[in-house]
Design a protein around this motif. Sequence first.
Motif, PDB file in Angstrom:
ATOM      1  N   TRP A 217       0.847  -1.185   0.000  1.00  0.00           N
ATOM      2  CA  TRP A 217       0.000   0.000   0.000  1.00  0.00           C
ATOM      3  C   TRP A 217       0.885   1.238   0.000  1.00  0.00           C
ATOM      4  CZ3 TRP A 217      -5.312  -1.087   0.230  1.00  0.00           C
ATOM      5  CH2 TRP A 217      -5.649  -2.391   0.622  1.00  0.00           C
ATOM      6  N   THR A 218       0.535   2.218  -0.834  1.00  0.00           N
ATOM      7  CA  THR A 218       1.325   3.446  -0.918  1.00  0.00           C
ATOM      8  C   THR A 218       0.392   4.652  -0.877  1.00  0.00           C
ATOM      9  OG1 THR A 218       2.810   2.226  -2.384  1.00  0.00           O
ATOM     10  CG2 THR A 218       3.215   4.574  -2.157  1.00  0.00           C
ATOM     11  N   PRO A 219       0.060   5.141   0.306  1.00  0.00           N
ATOM     12  CA  PRO A 219      -0.806   6.319   0.392  1.00  0.00           C
ATOM     13  C   PRO A 219      -0.043   7.602   0.088  1.00  0.00           C
ATOM     14  CG  PRO A 219      -0.150   5.630   2.584  1.00  0.00           C
ATOM     15  CD  PRO A 219       0.415   4.604   1.632  1.00  0.00           C
ATOM     16  N   GLN A 220      -0.740   8.544  -0.515  1.00  0.00           N
ATOM     17  CA  GLN A 220      -0.186   9.887  -0.684  1.00  0.00           C
ATOM     18  C   GLN A 220      -0.515  10.677   0.570  1.00  0.00           C
ATOM     19  OE1 GLN A 220       1.330  11.385  -3.815  1.00  0.00           O
ATOM     20  NE2 GLN A 220       2.047  12.683  -2.154  1.00  0.00           N
ATOM     21  N   LEU A 221       0.488  10.990   1.363  1.00  0.00           N
ATOM     22  CA  LEU A 221       0.241  11.736   2.593  1.00  0.00           C
ATOM     23  C   LEU A 221      -0.320  13.120   2.251  1.00  0.00           C
ATOM     24  CD1 LEU A 221       3.460  10.854   4.637  1.00  0.00           C
ATOM     25  CD2 LEU A 221       1.174   9.862   4.877  1.00  0.00           C
ATOM     26  N   PRO A 222      -1.353  13.563   2.951  1.00  0.00           N
ATOM     27  CA  PRO A 222      -2.005  14.843   2.622  1.00  0.00           C
ATOM     28  C   PRO A 222      -1.220  16.021   3.187  1.00  0.00           C
ATOM     29  CG  PRO A 222      -3.108  13.852   4.490  1.00  0.00           C
ATOM     30  CD  PRO A 222      -2.039  12.866   4.065  1.00  0.00           C
ATOM     31  N   LEU A 223      -0.050  16.248   2.649  1.00  0.00           N
ATOM     32  CA  LEU A 223       0.828  17.282   3.197  1.00  0.00           C
ATOM     33  C   LEU A 223       0.284  18.689   2.996  1.00  0.00           C
ATOM     34  CD1 LEU A 223       4.258  15.893   1.899  1.00  0.00           C
ATOM     35  CD2 LEU A 223       3.095  15.395   4.064  1.00  0.00           C
ATOM     36  N   PHE A 224      -0.558  18.877   1.990  1.00  0.00           N
ATOM     37  CA  PHE A 224      -0.977  20.224   1.625  1.00  0.00           C
ATOM     38  C   PHE A 224      -2.479  20.456   1.800  1.00  0.00           C
ATOM     39  CE2 PHE A 224       2.327  18.703  -1.445  1.00  0.00           C
ATOM     40  CZ  PHE A 224       3.392  19.243  -0.750  1.00  0.00           C
ATOM     41  N   ASN A 225      -3.173  19.499   2.386  1.00  0.00           N
ATOM     42  CA  ASN A 225      -4.618  19.641   2.540  1.00  0.00           C
ATOM     43  C   ASN A 225      -4.951  20.660   3.624  1.00  0.00           C
ATOM     44  OD1 ASN A 225      -4.183  17.198   1.077  1.00  0.00           O
ATOM     45  ND2 ASN A 225      -6.291  16.640   1.467  1.00  0.00           N
ATOM     46  N   HIS A 226      -6.009  21.439   3.392  1.00  0.00           N
ATOM     47  CA  HIS A 226      -6.335  22.518   4.322  1.00  0.00           C
ATOM     48  C   HIS A 226      -6.798  22.011   5.675  1.00  0.00           C
ATOM     49  CE1 HIS A 226     -10.346  21.526   2.656  1.00  0.00           C
ATOM     50  NE2 HIS A 226     -10.810  21.965   3.792  1.00  0.00           N
ATOM     51  N   PHE A 227      -7.181  20.726   5.764  1.00  0.00           N
ATOM     52  CA  PHE A 227      -7.645  20.201   7.047  1.00  0.00           C
ATOM     53  C   PHE A 227      -6.510  19.626   7.883  1.00  0.00           C
ATOM     54  CE2 PHE A 227      -8.162  16.707   3.969  1.00  0.00           C
ATOM     55  CZ  PHE A 227      -7.437  15.700   4.573  1.00  0.00           C
ATOM     56  N   LEU A 228      -5.248  19.846   7.455  1.00  0.00           N
ATOM     57  CA  LEU A 228      -4.134  19.180   8.097  1.00  0.00           C
ATOM     58  C   LEU A 228      -3.688  19.848   9.388  1.00  0.00           C
ATOM     59  CD1 LEU A 228      -2.120  16.855   7.864  1.00  0.00           C
ATOM     60  CD2 LEU A 228      -0.615  18.356   6.579  1.00  0.00           C
TER      61      LEU A 228
END
Length: 251
Positions: free
Chosen positions: A51-62
Amino acid sequence: MQLQINQALAANSIHYPTTAAKDIVLLHGLFGNLSNWKAVQQELSPNYQVWTPQLPLFNHFLGGGLNKLVDFLEDYLQEHQIKNPILIGNSLGGHVALLYTLKYPEKVERLVLTGSSGLYENSFGGTFPRVKDYQYIKQKIEDVFDRKEVVDEEMVSYVFDIVQQKSKALSVIMLARDAQKQNLKELLHFIKIPVLLIWGLQDIVTPPEVAEEFYQYLPNATLHYIDRCGHAPMMEQPELFNGYVSNFLAS
């Protein structure tokens, strides 16, 4: 918020299915993306669920820094019903893997860390003094690698695009600073599971002495160095990296 997280899970992830029982989750770094793990995915996918998730580095909910990335990882594992995975993390991804293991020690089977933050690092993401200078950004990226040939225009354009966007650049700076603040030295002894450390001898972001400290403070660690290799061994020396990982998983 949960809807946003679930949408991110669905849109930014690669899964290599197999009938094998063990799950492996690959976690990229601050400027990394899913392609960083291509050689590892190809090597491990015949025998493991990769499994290779794209970490949400730039999402506004972070908002909340690395701890929110740990929450994201927990949501991702629950969403896909992944239990007791082997976490493999590069750079910031290794830091997330460590924090996740400290928070959920019973939920991780093994760890592989390569160029991981969590002790100290010379972060590329801490500041952007010449954000509009494409050649400067290219040079900074090349500095991270000993084998410069892995740096192509697609990689440079990807990073250059990130630092041009104010919201993304601020997210990178926030995460880089949070990584520097979250020094895990006093907590590493709580991680009892087997940990494999794979480090480039020419890593200038997390130099070899960082690997030595991880090895010293993690109770059940194995350390391998790779020559002619900088901050991303899985990209610069994929055959050696995959060999160490495969032996570790088979042991």
